[in-house]
Design a protein around this motif. Structure first.
Motif, PDB file in Angstrom:
ATOM      1  N   PRO A 259       0.813  -1.223   0.000  1.00  0.00           N
ATOM      2  CA  PRO A 259       0.000   0.000   0.000  1.00  0.00           C
ATOM      3  C   PRO A 259       0.844   1.269   0.000  1.00  0.00           C
ATOM      4  CG  PRO A 259      -0.872  -1.584   1.580  1.00  0.00           C
ATOM      5  CD  PRO A 259       0.450  -2.116   1.126  1.00  0.00           C
ATOM      6  N   LEU A 260       2.002   1.246   0.681  1.00  0.00           N
ATOM      7  CA  LEU A 260       2.893   2.409   0.676  1.00  0.00           C
ATOM      8  C   LEU A 260       3.380   2.700  -0.739  1.00  0.00           C
ATOM      9  CD1 LEU A 260       5.163   1.931   3.848  1.00  0.00           C
ATOM     10  CD2 LEU A 260       3.503   3.753   3.442  1.00  0.00           C
ATOM     11  N   PHE A 261       3.763   1.652  -1.457  1.00  0.00           N
ATOM     12  CA  PHE A 261       4.237   1.847  -2.830  1.00  0.00           C
ATOM     13  C   PHE A 261       3.105   2.332  -3.720  1.00  0.00           C
ATOM     14  CE2 PHE A 261       5.013   0.696  -7.179  1.00  0.00           C
ATOM     15  CZ  PHE A 261       6.338   1.035  -7.370  1.00  0.00           C
ATOM     16  N   VAL A 262       1.974   1.661  -3.639  1.00  0.00           N
ATOM     17  CA  VAL A 262       0.853   1.983  -4.524  1.00  0.00           C
ATOM     18  C   VAL A 262       0.428   3.445  -4.371  1.00  0.00           C
ATOM     19  CG1 VAL A 262      -1.578   1.480  -5.039  1.00  0.00           C
ATOM     20  CG2 VAL A 262       0.019  -0.401  -4.646  1.00  0.00           C
ATOM     21  N   ALA A 266       3.608   5.099  -6.637  1.00  0.00           N
ATOM     22  CA  ALA A 266       2.893   5.021  -7.925  1.00  0.00           C
ATOM     23  C   ALA A 266       1.775   6.056  -8.027  1.00  0.00           C
ATOM     24  CB  ALA A 266       2.333   3.611  -8.126  1.00  0.00           C
ATOM     25  N   TYR A 267       1.499   6.737  -6.925  1.00  0.00           N
ATOM     26  CA  TYR A 267       0.519   7.837  -6.893  1.00  0.00           C
ATOM     27  C   TYR A 267      -0.905   7.413  -7.231  1.00  0.00           C
ATOM     28  CZ  TYR A 267       3.166  12.064  -5.765  1.00  0.00           C
ATOM     29  OH  TYR A 267       3.860  13.039  -5.106  1.00  0.00           O
ATOM     30  N   THR A 271      -8.401   4.801  -2.484  1.00  0.00           N
ATOM     31  CA  THR A 271      -9.503   3.979  -3.001  1.00  0.00           C
ATOM     32  C   THR A 271      -8.972   2.956  -4.000  1.00  0.00           C
ATOM     33  OG1 THR A 271     -11.066   5.804  -2.739  1.00  0.00           O
ATOM     34  CG2 THR A 271     -11.712   4.002  -4.206  1.00  0.00           C
ATOM     35  N   GLU A 272      -8.093   3.415  -4.922  1.00  0.00           N
ATOM     36  CA  GLU A 272      -7.503   2.500  -5.903  1.00  0.00           C
ATOM     37  C   GLU A 272      -6.622   1.463  -5.211  1.00  0.00           C
ATOM     38  OE1 GLU A 272      -7.053   5.166  -9.920  1.00  0.00           O
ATOM     39  OE2 GLU A 272      -5.876   5.736  -8.154  1.00  0.00           O
ATOM     40  N   SER A 273      -5.913   1.900  -4.168  1.00  0.00           N
ATOM     41  CA  SER A 273      -5.095   0.966  -3.398  1.00  0.00           C
ATOM     42  C   SER A 273      -5.968  -0.113  -2.769  1.00  0.00           C
ATOM     43  CB  SER A 273      -4.327   1.720  -2.300  1.00  0.00           C
ATOM     44  OG  SER A 273      -3.615   0.829  -1.485  1.00  0.00           O
ATOM     45  N   HIS A 395       7.297   9.708  -4.429  1.00  0.00           N
ATOM     46  CA  HIS A 395       7.217   9.530  -5.879  1.00  0.00           C
ATOM     47  C   HIS A 395       8.554   9.873  -6.524  1.00  0.00           C
ATOM     48  CE1 HIS A 395       5.079   9.170  -9.686  1.00  0.00           C
ATOM     49  NE2 HIS A 395       5.522  10.362 -10.058  1.00  0.00           N
ATOM     50  N   ASN A 396       9.563   9.000  -6.339  1.00  0.00           N
ATOM     51  CA  ASN A 396      10.858   9.212  -6.980  1.00  0.00           C
ATOM     52  C   ASN A 396      11.549   7.873  -7.235  1.00  0.00           C
ATOM     53  OD1 ASN A 396      12.071   8.392  -4.528  1.00  0.00           O
ATOM     54  ND2 ASN A 396      12.103  10.509  -3.778  1.00  0.00           N
ATOM     55  N   GLN A 397      12.622   7.907  -8.001  1.00  0.00           N
ATOM     56  CA  GLN A 397      13.311   6.677  -8.417  1.00  0.00           C
ATOM     57  C   GLN A 397      13.993   5.978  -7.243  1.00  0.00           C
ATOM     58  OE1 GLN A 397      12.941   5.338 -11.447  1.00  0.00           O
ATOM     59  NE2 GLN A 397      14.022   3.539 -10.623  1.00  0.00           N
TER      60      GLN A 397
END
Length: 434
Positions: A259-262, A266-267, A271-273, A395-397
């Protein structure tokens, strides 16, 4: 259900989110503490007495929560609820192993795993529905009514009993078990929030570790231990328990970092998560299918399939990036759901089957190890990802790379599980035959 009420506790009792979170954290903590004494409880008391006492504790806790005038009262109620629940879950496993014929253990353990998984998965939805329509107190009223109904049914229908004895309670062992469970779980759970703080992390872990050493030493010396550790002399039980614990480590860790990544990397919205929810349902379903399949084709192929599917999933997760499609995220998590679901219940059932004569102590050990390792997994995985991301998952590499390396760590652990399966796990008939 209770997690949906946290903002309302903050508002009604004028408390912080960290304080409100204790209504959930204390429940999980007490669940862990209640596991080690279950071997003693089942040896000493009749099943019907245990069942009724557990339900009364849960009802009392729910009523106290319903009537709470402050956060302290609410936490006391949650502790009583957890004491009741903490006894019931391992007792349910013990009853399966004691009452059901061994050839049906897989089916009923799978069924129990399915029910124990699917009902809490519905909790947030039901809790949110109740809070939106009424208020947070109605949740505890709802729980109390259900528990009263179960209590009445238990008094009428629970007529089976297991053999009991006047088994003495070793109080020092009980205290040490509480200290090592609380110390280790609090210490490792605090790592994500407090780093390696002396007060919040290092001290509890040291107290927990010392208490664990003293606990093990005492169990091996006294005639009537709280938990008989002799089952650990069975190497196959150890293999099964280690497999289940490491798989649970992976499950708890990934459940937090995905969930942290999503959301953060990945922004996608919360709700989408949440729409990745089907992966959790798949895991719960295969938690039932796994033991049934193990009965049909043997334990080793099922655990190998579990490990291979998890390796495939984690390899795919190493390729997550800031632009990963939602479909790719969902499919990979469904694969993980199948892999984890296939492995957990079969490993537990198999570990119990190789020490079938002492399931009370084996259940206490297996569940305690898994609970502590799970608490460690969820915290350590987040900390490793944060460290690799230079302290902030965003949100970074760098955060993408940190998630990739965290997934690599999961692959390494899963390879260890695969090695344990190939060289240490056998069908019970092969063990008996030599």
């Amino acid at each position: 259900m209770v997690t949906t009420s946290l903002p309302y506790y903050m508002n009604d009792f004028a408390i912080s989110s960290a304080t409100a979170q204790w209504t959930y954290s204390i429940f999980l903590l007490v669940l862990g503490v209640m596991i080690p004494p279950t071997a003693y409880i089942t040896k000493r008391f009749k099943i019907k007495t245990i069942l009724i006492t557990s339900l009364i504790l849960f009802i009392m806790g729910s009523v106290i929560c319903f009537l709470s005038t402050g956060i302290e009262m609410l936490i006391v109620g949650r502790i009583l609820e957890a004491m009741g629940t903490g006894i019931l879950i391992p007792i349910g496993q013990i009853l399966i192993f004691r009452i059901m014929p061994e050839e049906k253990w897989g089916f009923f353990m799978g069924l129990m795993g399915f029910l124990v998984g699917i009902v809490p998965a519905m909790g947030p939805t039901i809790g949110g529905f109740i809070v939106d329509l009424y208020n947070w107190r109605v949740i505890f009223e709802f729980l109390a009514i259900i528990a009263v109904a179960i209590l009445i049914l238990s008094m009428l229908l629970a007529n089976f009993e297991l053999e009991t004895e006047k088994y003495p309670l070793d109080v020092p062992s009980l205290i040490l078990s509480i200290l090592f469970c609380v110390g280790l779980m609090i210490g490792f759970s605090n790592v994500a929030e407090f780093g390696f703080s002396l007060t919040h992390v290092i001290l509890p872990i040291v107290v927990g570790a010392i208490s664990l050493i003293m606990f093990v030493n005492r169990q091996n010396k006294i005639e009537k231990p709280l938990v008989n550790l002799n089952v650990l002399k069975n190497k196959y039980f150890v293999y099964g328990t280690v497999f289940a614990a490491l798989l649970y480590f992976i499950m708890c860790g990934i459940n937090v970092v995905v969930p942290l990544f999503v959301q953060n990397v990945a922004y996608y919205s919360s709700t989408e998560s949440g729409l990745i929810f089907p992966a959790a349902i798949i895991m719960i379903v295969f938690n039932f299918i796994g033991p049934v399949l193990a009965d049909k084709i043997g334990i080793k192929p099922v655990l190998i399939a579990s490990s291979v599917l998890n390796i495939i999933c984690f390899a795919a997760m190493m390729n997550y990036n800031m632009n990963s499609s939602f479909e790719y995220l969902l499919i990979t998590q469904i694969i993980r759901g199948i892999g984890c679901g296939l492995g957990l219940s079969p490993a537990i059932t198999w570990a119990m089957s190789v020490v079938a004569g002492d399931v009370e102590d084996a259940t206490a050990i297996n569940n305690t190890v898994r609970q502590v390792i799970g608490a460690i997994g969820s915290s350590i995985t987040v900390v490793i990802m944060q460290i690799l991301a230079n302290g902030k998952i965003t949100h970074n590499q760098i955060s993408v790379n940190s998630f990739s390396l965290t997934s690599l760590m999961m692959i390494i652990i899963t390879i260890i599980l695969l090695i344990i399966t190939v060289f240490g796990i056998k069908n019970k008939s092969d063990i008996v035959d030599g």
